[in-house]
Design a protein around this motif. Structure first.
Motif, PDB file in Angstrom:
ATOM      1  N   SER A  18      48.445 -11.335 -94.322  1.00  0.00           N
ATOM      2  CA  SER A  18      47.946 -10.691 -93.102  1.00  0.00           C
ATOM      3  C   SER A  18      47.097  -9.463 -93.434  1.00  0.00           C
ATOM      4  CB  SER A  18      49.096 -10.324 -92.174  1.00  0.00           C
ATOM      5  OG  SER A  18      49.983  -9.431 -92.794  1.00  0.00           O
ATOM      6  N   THR A  19      47.424  -8.762 -94.513  1.00  0.00           N
ATOM      7  CA  THR A  19      46.618  -7.622 -94.934  1.00  0.00           C
ATOM      8  C   THR A  19      45.222  -8.070 -95.348  1.00  0.00           C
ATOM      9  OG1 THR A  19      48.577  -6.414 -95.651  1.00  0.00           O
ATOM     10  CG2 THR A  19      46.480  -5.699 -96.567  1.00  0.00           C
ATOM     11  N   ALA A  20      45.157  -9.150 -96.113  1.00  0.00           N
ATOM     12  CA  ALA A  20      43.855  -9.656 -96.563  1.00  0.00           C
ATOM     13  C   ALA A  20      42.995 -10.103 -95.373  1.00  0.00           C
ATOM     14  CB  ALA A  20      44.048 -10.810 -97.538  1.00  0.00           C
ATOM     15  N   VAL A  21      43.597 -10.800 -94.420  1.00  0.00           N
ATOM     16  CA  VAL A  21      42.833 -11.270 -93.266  1.00  0.00           C
ATOM     17  C   VAL A  21      42.410 -10.095 -92.381  1.00  0.00           C
ATOM     18  CG1 VAL A  21      42.906 -12.708 -91.188  1.00  0.00           C
ATOM     19  CG2 VAL A  21      43.900 -13.555 -93.313  1.00  0.00           C
ATOM     20  N   ALA A  22      43.306  -9.138 -92.168  1.00  0.00           N
ATOM     21  CA  ALA A  22      42.958  -7.967 -91.349  1.00  0.00           C
ATOM     22  C   ALA A  22      41.855  -7.154 -92.012  1.00  0.00           C
ATOM     23  CB  ALA A  22      44.194  -7.094 -91.121  1.00  0.00           C
ATOM     24  N   TRP A  23      41.906  -7.024 -93.319  1.00  0.00           N
ATOM     25  CA  TRP A  23      40.871  -6.305 -94.054  1.00  0.00           C
ATOM     26  C   TRP A  23      39.523  -7.010 -93.899  1.00  0.00           C
ATOM     27  CZ3 TRP A  23      38.613  -7.546 -99.069  1.00  0.00           C
ATOM     28  CH2 TRP A  23      37.848  -6.500 -99.595  1.00  0.00           C
ATOM     29  N   TYR A  24      39.531  -8.333 -93.998  1.00  0.00           N
ATOM     30  CA  TYR A  24      38.299  -9.107 -93.821  1.00  0.00           C
ATOM     31  C   TYR A  24      37.766  -8.956 -92.395  1.00  0.00           C
ATOM     32  CZ  TYR A  24      35.209 -13.061 -93.142  1.00  0.00           C
ATOM     33  OH  TYR A  24      34.143 -13.839 -92.827  1.00  0.00           O
ATOM     34  N   GLN A  69      40.809  -6.790 -83.084  1.00  0.00           N
ATOM     35  CA  GLN A  69      41.340  -8.107 -83.428  1.00  0.00           C
ATOM     36  C   GLN A  69      42.764  -7.908 -83.950  1.00  0.00           C
ATOM     37  OE1 GLN A  69      38.384  -9.429 -86.210  1.00  0.00           O
ATOM     38  NE2 GLN A  69      37.061 -10.198 -84.593  1.00  0.00           N
ATOM     39  N   PRO A  70      43.698  -7.641 -83.050  1.00  0.00           N
ATOM     40  CA  PRO A  70      45.010  -7.141 -83.483  1.00  0.00           C
ATOM     41  C   PRO A  70      46.023  -8.173 -83.977  1.00  0.00           C
ATOM     42  CG  PRO A  70      44.920  -7.199 -81.109  1.00  0.00           C
ATOM     43  CD  PRO A  70      43.548  -7.585 -81.604  1.00  0.00           C
ATOM     44  N   THR A  71      45.690  -9.442 -84.022  1.00  0.00           N
ATOM     45  CA  THR A  71      46.686 -10.447 -84.410  1.00  0.00           C
ATOM     46  C   THR A  71      47.251 -10.193 -85.799  1.00  0.00           C
ATOM     47  OG1 THR A  71      45.582 -12.097 -83.036  1.00  0.00           O
ATOM     48  CG2 THR A  71      47.106 -12.910 -84.708  1.00  0.00           C
ATOM     49  N   PHE A  72      46.403 -10.098 -86.794  1.00  0.00           N
ATOM     50  CA  PHE A  72      46.897  -9.910 -88.159  1.00  0.00           C
ATOM     51  C   PHE A  72      47.421  -8.500 -88.425  1.00  0.00           C
ATOM     52  CE2 PHE A  72      44.536 -13.849 -88.482  1.00  0.00           C
ATOM     53  CZ  PHE A  72      45.491 -14.641 -89.125  1.00  0.00           C
ATOM     54  N   PRO A  73      46.855  -7.470 -87.812  1.00  0.00           N
ATOM     55  CA  PRO A  73      47.524  -6.166 -87.942  1.00  0.00           C
ATOM     56  C   PRO A  73      48.931  -6.149 -87.343  1.00  0.00           C
ATOM     57  CG  PRO A  73      45.244  -5.812 -87.403  1.00  0.00           C
ATOM     58  CD  PRO A  73      45.484  -7.299 -87.299  1.00  0.00           C
ATOM     59  N   ILE A  74      49.154  -6.901 -86.275  1.00  0.00           N
ATOM     60  CA  ILE A  74      50.502  -6.999 -85.707  1.00  0.00           C
ATOM     61  C   ILE A  74      51.440  -7.673 -86.703  1.00  0.00           C
ATOM     62  CG2 ILE A  74      51.877  -8.183 -83.942  1.00  0.00           C
ATOM     63  CD1 ILE A  74      49.586  -7.554 -81.981  1.00  0.00           C
TER      64      ILE A  74
END
Length: 161
Positions: A18-24, A69-74
């Motif tokens: 989730s960190t990698a996707v949120a960073w992207y 885009q809060p899905t992956f940060p959540i």
């Protein structure tokens, strides 16, 4: 012991993914200069402002992702909280009252985070506010339950003796 290792491994993998996707997803801020003044708190803290996209701190990618885009940060927040509780439980499992204090402190921090984002006009802020509030409430409630169970055990030992 194997249960804790599996839980730690699964939540760590979920956190990393989730960190990698949120960073992207947050790297989209590089293409939106009108958002730099509102979504780059780390860059402004470190450098005083944003001159061009090369100045933006990598941490600000997560801020932008959490706002829009809060899905992956959540998922990052939930897996991080799970890891924190798991680590705290493993370290403090013999001292139940200290684990209760730990959860109480964690819940207080979550309430503080929810206060800071309570007036956010963004989609992510409107989602993160109740998330932090509910997690903080759950943490403090669990801490109180554990603490009162601990006190009841002490009272029962005094009554028996």
């Amino acid at each position: 012991m194997i249960k804790i290792i599996i839980q730690f491994g699964v939540s760590s993998i979920l956190l990393l993914f989730s960190t990698a996707v949120a960073w992207y997803e947050g790297s989209a801020i590089l293409d939106k200069p009108w958002e730099w003044i509102y979504s780059t708190p780390f860059t402004q803290l470190l450098y005083g402002g944003v001159g061009d996209s090369a100045d933006i701190s990598q941490l600000d990618y997560f801020v932008y992702s959490a706002k829009f885009q809060p899905t992956f940060p959540i998922i990052m927040v939930l897996s991080s909280l799970y890891l924190l509780v798991l680590i705290g439980y493993y370290i403090l499992k013999k001292e139940k009252n200290w684990f209760a204090y730990y959860l109480f402190f964690l819940g207080g921090g979550l309430f503080l985070f929810s206060y800071f984002i309570s007036n956010s006009p963004t989609v992510g802020g409107r989602i993160m506010f109740p998330l932090f509030l509910i997690c903080g409430l759950a943490s403090i409630t669990t801490a109180l339950i554990i603490y009162y169970q601990f006190l009841n055990r002490i009272r029962m030992k005094k009554i028996i003796n």
